[in-house]
Design a protein around this motif. Structure first.
Motif, short mmCIF file in Angstrom:
data_model
loop_
_atom_site.label_atom_id
_atom_site.label_comp_id
_atom_site.label_asym_id
_atom_site.label_seq_id
_atom_site.Cartn_x
_atom_site.Cartn_y
_atom_site.Cartn_z
N PRO A 1 -0.67 -74.76 -75.46
CA PRO A 1 -0.43 -73.37 -75.04
C PRO A 1 -1.52 -72.81 -74.14
O PRO A 1 -1.27 -71.85 -73.40
CB PRO A 1 -0.37 -72.61 -76.38
N PHE A 2 -2.72 -73.40 -74.13
CA PHE A 2 -3.78 -72.93 -73.26
C PHE A 2 -3.49 -73.24 -71.78
O PHE A 2 -4.15 -72.71 -70.90
CB PHE A 2 -5.12 -73.56 -73.64
N TYR A 3 -2.50 -74.11 -71.53
CA TYR A 3 -2.17 -74.49 -70.15
C TYR A 3 -0.71 -74.18 -69.83
O TYR A 3 -0.16 -74.75 -68.89
CB TYR A 3 -2.44 -75.98 -69.94
N SER A 4 -0.11 -73.28 -70.59
CA SER A 4 1.30 -72.97 -70.38
C SER A 4 1.49 -71.56 -69.82
O SER A 4 0.91 -70.61 -70.35
CB SER A 4 2.05 -73.08 -71.71
N PRO A 5 2.29 -71.42 -68.75
CA PRO A 5 2.90 -72.49 -67.96
C PRO A 5 1.89 -73.11 -67.01
O PRO A 5 1.06 -72.41 -66.43
CB PRO A 5 4.00 -71.76 -67.20
N CYS A 6 1.99 -74.42 -66.84
CA CYS A 6 1.07 -75.15 -65.97
C CYS A 6 1.62 -75.07 -64.54
O CYS A 6 2.52 -75.82 -64.16
CB CYS A 6 0.96 -76.60 -66.43
N VAL A 7 1.06 -74.15 -63.76
CA VAL A 7 1.61 -73.89 -62.43
C VAL A 7 0.60 -74.17 -61.31
O VAL A 7 0.83 -73.80 -60.15
CB VAL A 7 2.10 -72.43 -62.33
N SER A 8 -0.49 -74.82 -61.63
CA SER A 8 -1.48 -75.17 -60.62
C SER A 8 -1.10 -76.49 -59.94
O SER A 8 -0.44 -77.34 -60.53
CB SER A 8 -2.87 -75.29 -61.26
N LEU A 9 -1.55 -76.63 -58.71
CA LEU A 9 -1.32 -77.90 -58.01
C LEU A 9 -2.05 -79.04 -58.72
O LEU A 9 -1.68 -80.21 -58.58
CB LEU A 9 -1.81 -77.80 -56.56
N GLY A 10 -3.07 -78.68 -59.52
CA GLY A 10 -3.78 -79.69 -60.29
C GLY A 10 -2.94 -80.29 -61.40
O GLY A 10 -3.27 -81.34 -61.95
N CYS A 11 -1.82 -79.62 -61.75
CA CYS A 11 -0.92 -80.14 -62.77
C CYS A 11 -0.22 -81.41 -62.30
O CYS A 11 0.48 -82.06 -63.08
CB CYS A 11 0.11 -79.09 -63.17
N ALA A 12 -0.38 -81.74 -61.03
CA ALA A 12 0.24 -82.96 -60.49
C ALA A 12 -0.28 -84.19 -61.20
O ALA A 12 0.38 -85.24 -61.20
CB ALA A 12 -0.03 -83.06 -58.99
N SER A 13 -1.46 -84.09 -61.83
CA SER A 13 -1.98 -85.23 -62.59
C SER A 13 -1.11 -85.52 -63.80
O SER A 13 -1.10 -86.63 -64.32
CB SER A 13 -3.41 -84.94 -63.05
N GLU A 14 -0.38 -84.49 -64.27
CA GLU A 14 0.56 -84.64 -65.37
C GLU A 14 1.85 -83.93 -64.97
O GLU A 14 2.14 -82.83 -65.42
CB GLU A 14 0.00 -84.02 -66.66
N PRO A 15 2.64 -84.53 -64.07
CA PRO A 15 3.81 -83.84 -63.52
C PRO A 15 4.80 -83.36 -64.57
O PRO A 15 5.50 -82.37 -64.35
CB PRO A 15 4.43 -84.89 -62.59
N GLY A 16 4.86 -84.03 -65.70
CA GLY A 16 5.79 -83.60 -66.75
C GLY A 16 5.41 -82.28 -67.38
O GLY A 16 6.23 -81.64 -68.05
N ALA A 17 4.17 -81.82 -67.15
CA ALA A 17 3.71 -80.56 -67.74
C ALA A 17 4.11 -79.36 -66.92
O ALA A 17 4.10 -78.23 -67.41
CB ALA A 17 2.19 -80.59 -67.89
N ALA A 18 4.48 -79.59 -65.66
CA ALA A 18 4.81 -78.48 -64.75
C ALA A 18 6.29 -78.14 -64.88
O ALA A 18 7.10 -78.50 -64.03
CB ALA A 18 4.45 -78.85 -63.32
N HIS A 19 6.64 -77.42 -65.93
CA HIS A 19 8.04 -77.09 -66.19
C HIS A 19 8.59 -76.07 -65.20
O HIS A 19 9.81 -75.95 -65.05
CB HIS A 19 8.19 -76.55 -67.61
N PHE A 20 7.72 -75.30 -64.56
CA PHE A 20 8.18 -74.22 -63.69
C PHE A 20 7.61 -74.34 -62.27
O PHE A 20 7.48 -73.35 -61.56
CB PHE A 20 7.80 -72.87 -64.30
N GLY A 21 7.27 -75.56 -61.87
CA GLY A 21 6.76 -75.77 -60.53
C GLY A 21 5.26 -75.60 -60.44
O GLY A 21 4.59 -75.13 -61.37
N MET A 22 4.70 -76.01 -59.30
CA MET A 22 3.26 -75.92 -59.06
C MET A 22 3.02 -75.16 -57.76
O MET A 22 3.44 -75.61 -56.69
CB MET A 22 2.65 -77.33 -58.98
N PHE A 23 2.35 -74.02 -57.83
CA PHE A 23 2.16 -73.21 -56.62
C PHE A 23 0.80 -72.53 -56.55
O PHE A 23 0.45 -71.97 -55.52
CB PHE A 23 3.27 -72.15 -56.52
N LEU A 24 0.00 -72.56 -57.61
CA LEU A 24 -1.34 -71.99 -57.54
C LEU A 24 -2.32 -73.04 -57.02
O LEU A 24 -2.15 -74.23 -57.29
CB LEU A 24 -1.79 -71.51 -58.92
N PRO A 25 -3.35 -72.64 -56.28
CA PRO A 25 -4.31 -73.62 -55.76
C PRO A 25 -5.10 -74.29 -56.87
O PRO A 25 -5.37 -73.68 -57.91
CB PRO A 25 -5.22 -72.77 -54.86
N ASP A 26 -5.43 -75.54 -56.64
CA ASP A 26 -6.23 -76.29 -57.61
C ASP A 26 -7.70 -76.03 -57.32
O ASP A 26 -8.25 -76.50 -56.32
CB ASP A 26 -5.90 -77.79 -57.48
#
Length: 274
Positions: free
Chosen positions: A68-93
């Motif tokens: 829950p500390f990383y939800s929703p995971c919307v940073s471009l850094g979430c690309a390291s765990e693509p399955g965690a980005a349930h709502f897309g990645m759009f914030l800068p890493d």
């Protein structure tokens, strides 16, 4: 002659209009233990949560558990765990931007302005007052009528955002039952996520703002039987709001710790089904 009349700076119970108490305090017990314990508990959570929010690793485990500390995971850094980005990645890493920067500021605002947490940190940190019959160290008192404490009135708006985040956490807990390759599975981690989100809902809906939204503006309860029924249930939960406030701090830490340990390979998630 009062303390103020003798030229000593007035404070707390010594100020004009307050009861004149000649003793430094009227308590001989260890009155400082509850506020000290409260301060220590809040500080421990802030330190742990701050470290984890900016660690930016070990936030997704077994290809389905998102802390829950990383939800929703919307940073471009979430690309390291693509399955965690349930709502897309759009914030800068960036090291100074949490992966869940879309929700964490609002959740922090919701907790900070919560009626129970106000009482907790007013007494334990601001010492206003620390305990009954203990003088306050402040010469003046304006309540929540001036900046920055007047911002506490934003609590009702943080509540609406907290509802949305609770829905997101619920979604995270539900989709965690599906493994990318193994299909439907149930592990200990699923139970951890479910218990955590259930308690978060209890904390959120037991909020004073939720109680007010449900029945605070009704003139005649008899004309709104459904809202009255919900208001009575929320009112019952509201009596345990302090309990839920502390319990959810603990479950948030335990849930995050479990996901982190599984992600690091320190422990293995026990499969119950699948």
């Amino acid at each position: 002659m009062t303390t103020a009349a003798r030229g000593v700076a007035a404070r707390g119970v010594d100020t004009p209009g307050r009861a004149q108490v000649p003793a430094r305090r009227l308590r001989s017990d260890r009155w400082w233990l509850p506020p000290a314990a409260t301060a220590a508990g809040l500080l421990a959570f802030v330190v742990y949560g701050g470290v984890r929010a900016f660690q930016q690793q070990y936030f997704f485990a077994d290809e389905r558990y998102l802390t829950p500390f990383y939800s929703p995971c919307v940073s471009l850094g979430c690309a390291s765990e693509p399955g965690a980005a349930h709502f897309g990645m759009f914030l800068p890493d960036h090291p100074l931007i949490p992966y869940a920067a879309l929700s964490l500021p609002f959740l922090l605002g919701f907790r900070l302005t919560c009626y129970y947490y106000r009482k907790a940190y007013y007494r334990s940190i601001w010492i206003a007052p620390a305990a009954c019959a203990v003088p306050e160290p402040h010469a003046t008192y304006t309540g929540e009528t001036r900046f920055p404490l007047i911002l506490q009135n934003a609590h009702r708006y943080f509540f609406y955002v907290a509802l949305l985040v609770s829905l997101v956490n619920t979604y995270d807990a539900i989709v965690a039952f599906r493994h990318p390759t193994d299909g439907f599975v149930v592990g200990v981690g699923n139970l951890v996520l479910l218990v955590n989100v259930a308690l978060l809902w209890l904390y959120t809906v037991s909020c004073h703002s939720c109680r007010h939204v449900m029945g605070g503006r009704l003139t005649h309860f008899s004309k709104h039987p459904v809202r009255y029924w919900l208001w009575t249930r929320i009112s019952a939960l509201n009596t345990r709001h302090m309990l839920f406030a502390w319990v959810t701090l603990g479950t948030l830490v335990l849930t995050d710790l479990y996901v982190m340990l599984v992600a690091r390979g320190t422990i293995t998630d026990l499969r119950l089904i699948g």
